[in-house]
Design a protein around this motif. Sequence first.
Motif, PDB file in Angstrom:
ATOM      1  N   ASP A   1       0.836  -1.185   0.000  1.00  0.00           N
ATOM      2  CA  ASP A   1       0.000   0.000   0.000  1.00  0.00           C
ATOM      3  C   ASP A   1       0.880   1.246   0.000  1.00  0.00           C
ATOM      4  N   THR A   2       0.259   2.419   0.120  1.00  0.00           N
ATOM      5  CA  THR A   2       1.013   3.675   0.059  1.00  0.00           C
ATOM      6  C   THR A   2       1.999   3.831   1.206  1.00  0.00           C
ATOM      7  N   ASN A   3       1.782   3.121   2.307  1.00  0.00           N
ATOM      8  CA  ASN A   3       2.699   3.184   3.454  1.00  0.00           C
ATOM      9  C   ASN A   3       3.781   2.110   3.394  1.00  0.00           C
ATOM     10  N   GLY A   4       3.781   1.315   2.330  1.00  0.00           N
ATOM     11  CA  GLY A   4       4.786   0.266   2.198  1.00  0.00           C
ATOM     12  C   GLY A   4       4.423  -1.030   2.889  1.00  0.00           C
ATOM     13  N   ASN A   5       3.198  -1.129   3.455  1.00  0.00           N
ATOM     14  CA  ASN A   5       2.766  -2.354   4.118  1.00  0.00           C
ATOM     15  C   ASN A   5       2.375  -3.397   3.079  1.00  0.00           C
ATOM     16  N   LYS A   6       2.758  -4.643   3.314  1.00  0.00           N
ATOM     17  CA  LYS A   6       2.423  -5.724   2.394  1.00  0.00           C
ATOM     18  C   LYS A   6       0.948  -6.079   2.533  1.00  0.00           C
ATOM     19  N   LYS A   7       0.291  -6.221   1.392  1.00  0.00           N
ATOM     20  CA  LYS A   7      -1.117  -6.625   1.340  1.00  0.00           C
ATOM     21  C   LYS A   7      -1.200  -7.873   0.493  1.00  0.00           C
ATOM     22  N   ILE A   8      -2.006  -8.816   0.926  1.00  0.00           N
ATOM     23  CA  ILE A   8      -2.178 -10.063   0.189  1.00  0.00           C
ATOM     24  C   ILE A   8      -3.520 -10.019  -0.535  1.00  0.00           C
ATOM     25  N   ARG A   9      -3.483 -10.241  -1.841  1.00  0.00           N
ATOM     26  CA  ARG A   9      -4.697 -10.359  -2.654  1.00  0.00           C
ATOM     27  C   ARG A   9      -5.025 -11.848  -2.748  1.00  0.00           C
ATOM     28  N   ILE A  10      -6.301 -12.145  -2.704  1.00  0.00           N
ATOM     29  CA  ILE A  10      -6.742 -13.537  -2.682  1.00  0.00           C
ATOM     30  C   ILE A  10      -7.061 -14.012  -4.108  1.00  0.00           C
ATOM     31  N   ASP A  11      -6.411 -15.082  -4.508  1.00  0.00           N
ATOM     32  CA  ASP A  11      -6.775 -15.798  -5.725  1.00  0.00           C
ATOM     33  C   ASP A  11      -6.883 -17.273  -5.342  1.00  0.00           C
ATOM     34  N   LYS A  12      -7.088 -18.126  -6.312  1.00  0.00           N
ATOM     35  CA  LYS A  12      -7.289 -19.554  -6.017  1.00  0.00           C
ATOM     36  C   LYS A  12      -6.113 -20.156  -5.243  1.00  0.00           C
ATOM     37  N   ASP A  13      -4.900 -19.881  -5.691  1.00  0.00           N
ATOM     38  CA  ASP A  13      -3.715 -20.461  -5.045  1.00  0.00           C
ATOM     39  C   ASP A  13      -3.499 -19.923  -3.636  1.00  0.00           C
ATOM     40  N   THR A  14      -3.605 -18.596  -3.479  1.00  0.00           N
ATOM     41  CA  THR A  14      -3.399 -18.033  -2.128  1.00  0.00           C
ATOM     42  C   THR A  14      -4.510 -18.487  -1.192  1.00  0.00           C
ATOM     43  N   PHE A  15      -5.737 -18.615  -1.721  1.00  0.00           N
ATOM     44  CA  PHE A  15      -6.834 -19.090  -0.881  1.00  0.00           C
ATOM     45  C   PHE A  15      -6.547 -20.498  -0.379  1.00  0.00           C
ATOM     46  N   GLU A  16      -6.134 -21.377  -1.275  1.00  0.00           N
ATOM     47  CA  GLU A  16      -5.824 -22.751  -0.877  1.00  0.00           C
ATOM     48  C   GLU A  16      -4.696 -22.791   0.142  1.00  0.00           C
ATOM     49  N   THR A  17      -3.694 -21.954  -0.048  1.00  0.00           N
ATOM     50  CA  THR A  17      -2.568 -21.893   0.894  1.00  0.00           C
ATOM     51  C   THR A  17      -3.043 -21.409   2.262  1.00  0.00           C
ATOM     52  N   ILE A  18      -3.825 -20.334   2.245  1.00  0.00           N
ATOM     53  CA  ILE A  18      -4.351 -19.779   3.499  1.00  0.00           C
ATOM     54  C   ILE A  18      -5.224 -20.819   4.204  1.00  0.00           C
ATOM     55  N   TYR A  19      -6.088 -21.492   3.440  1.00  0.00           N
ATOM     56  CA  TYR A  19      -6.971 -22.502   4.027  1.00  0.00           C
ATOM     57  C   TYR A  19      -6.156 -23.605   4.697  1.00  0.00           C
ATOM     58  N   GLN A  20      -5.161 -24.125   3.993  1.00  0.00           N
ATOM     59  CA  GLN A  20      -4.328 -25.197   4.546  1.00  0.00           C
ATOM     60  C   GLN A  20      -3.557 -24.745   5.785  1.00  0.00           C
ATOM     61  N   MET A  21      -3.085 -23.497   5.761  1.00  0.00           N
ATOM     62  CA  MET A  21      -2.277 -22.994   6.875  1.00  0.00           C
ATOM     63  C   MET A  21      -3.102 -22.680   8.118  1.00  0.00           C
ATOM     64  N   TYR A  22      -4.361 -22.242   7.943  1.00  0.00           N
ATOM     65  CA  TYR A  22      -5.104 -21.670   9.063  1.00  0.00           C
ATOM     66  C   TYR A  22      -6.389 -22.369   9.470  1.00  0.00           C
ATOM     67  N   TRP A  23      -6.902 -23.320   8.680  1.00  0.00           N
ATOM     68  CA  TRP A  23      -8.203 -23.871   9.029  1.00  0.00           C
ATOM     69  C   TRP A  23      -8.221 -24.489  10.420  1.00  0.00           C
ATOM     70  N   GLU A  24      -7.145 -25.170  10.778  1.00  0.00           N
ATOM     71  CA  GLU A  24      -7.091 -25.840  12.079  1.00  0.00           C
ATOM     72  C   GLU A  24      -7.085 -24.818  13.228  1.00  0.00           C
ATOM     73  N   LYS A  25      -6.357 -23.746  13.053  1.00  0.00           N
ATOM     74  CA  LYS A  25      -6.289 -22.696  14.076  1.00  0.00           C
ATOM     75  C   LYS A  25      -7.643 -21.999  14.227  1.00  0.00           C
ATOM     76  N   VAL A  26      -8.298 -21.723  13.101  1.00  0.00           N
ATOM     77  CA  VAL A  26      -9.617 -21.085  13.133  1.00  0.00           C
ATOM     78  C   VAL A  26     -10.628 -22.023  13.809  1.00  0.00           C
ATOM     79  N   TYR A  27     -10.559 -23.306  13.463  1.00  0.00           N
ATOM     80  CA  TYR A  27     -11.449 -24.280  14.094  1.00  0.00           C
ATOM     81  C   TYR A  27     -11.215 -24.324  15.610  1.00  0.00           C
ATOM     82  N   ALA A  28      -9.971 -24.298  16.026  1.00  0.00           N
ATOM     83  CA  ALA A  28      -9.638 -24.346  17.461  1.00  0.00           C
ATOM     84  C   ALA A  28     -10.247 -23.154  18.199  1.00  0.00           C
ATOM     85  N   VAL A  29     -10.173 -21.972  17.604  1.00  0.00           N
ATOM     86  CA  VAL A  29     -10.759 -20.783  18.235  1.00  0.00           C
ATOM     87  C   VAL A  29     -12.270 -20.963  18.368  1.00  0.00           C
TER      88      VAL A  29
END
Length: 181
Positions: free
Chosen positions: A7-35
């Motif tokens: 972004d304009t402040n230099g912060n990294k932003k992640i845009r979601i597409d099929k591959d990033t969604f699958e990666t995010i799902y695999q990385m976080y589904w268990e943690k989200v379920y635990a919460v």
Amino acid sequence: MQNQTKDTNGNKKIRIDKDTFETIYQMYWEKVYAVCYNNIREIEPAREMVQDIFKSVWERRHELELENVNNYLIRSAKFKTFEYIRNKVSQQQHICIKYQDCTHSSNCTEEKVLFNNLKEKVDILVDTLPCQCRRVYKMSREQGLSNKEIAAALLISERAVEYHITKALSVLRVNLSNYSS
């Protein structure tokens, strides 16, 4: 993840597409379920919440740009569990009022009259709500359906269901303020 922008402040932003969604799902589904599970201690509703959260991420992928995926998903899980608990408590209170037993009261007749008057006033106010708002309110409060079930039945979003319920409760609150104890 490859799908990053700044972004304009230099912060990294992640845009979601099929591959990033699958990666995010695999990385976080268990943690989200635990919460979810740790807050409500119910397996199936916790699983449904996780699915709802990831479904929402996928549906909003074109407008979402996430700085911190972990924080976003954990916050979403906390909101989902809060909503679930709030709806469950509300439903239980509604059932208690509906089947209220006044054996512990010395002025049972007076309480029944007041209760019936209040119920009649609520019914009249509910009938004055706009059609969709009235339908959503009745499905929630009279039939005990969850926001998800209402959304599916009426082919609207859960956010629309929340909006209609909030609107209905606001109308009732304003018009029934003189009934508060």
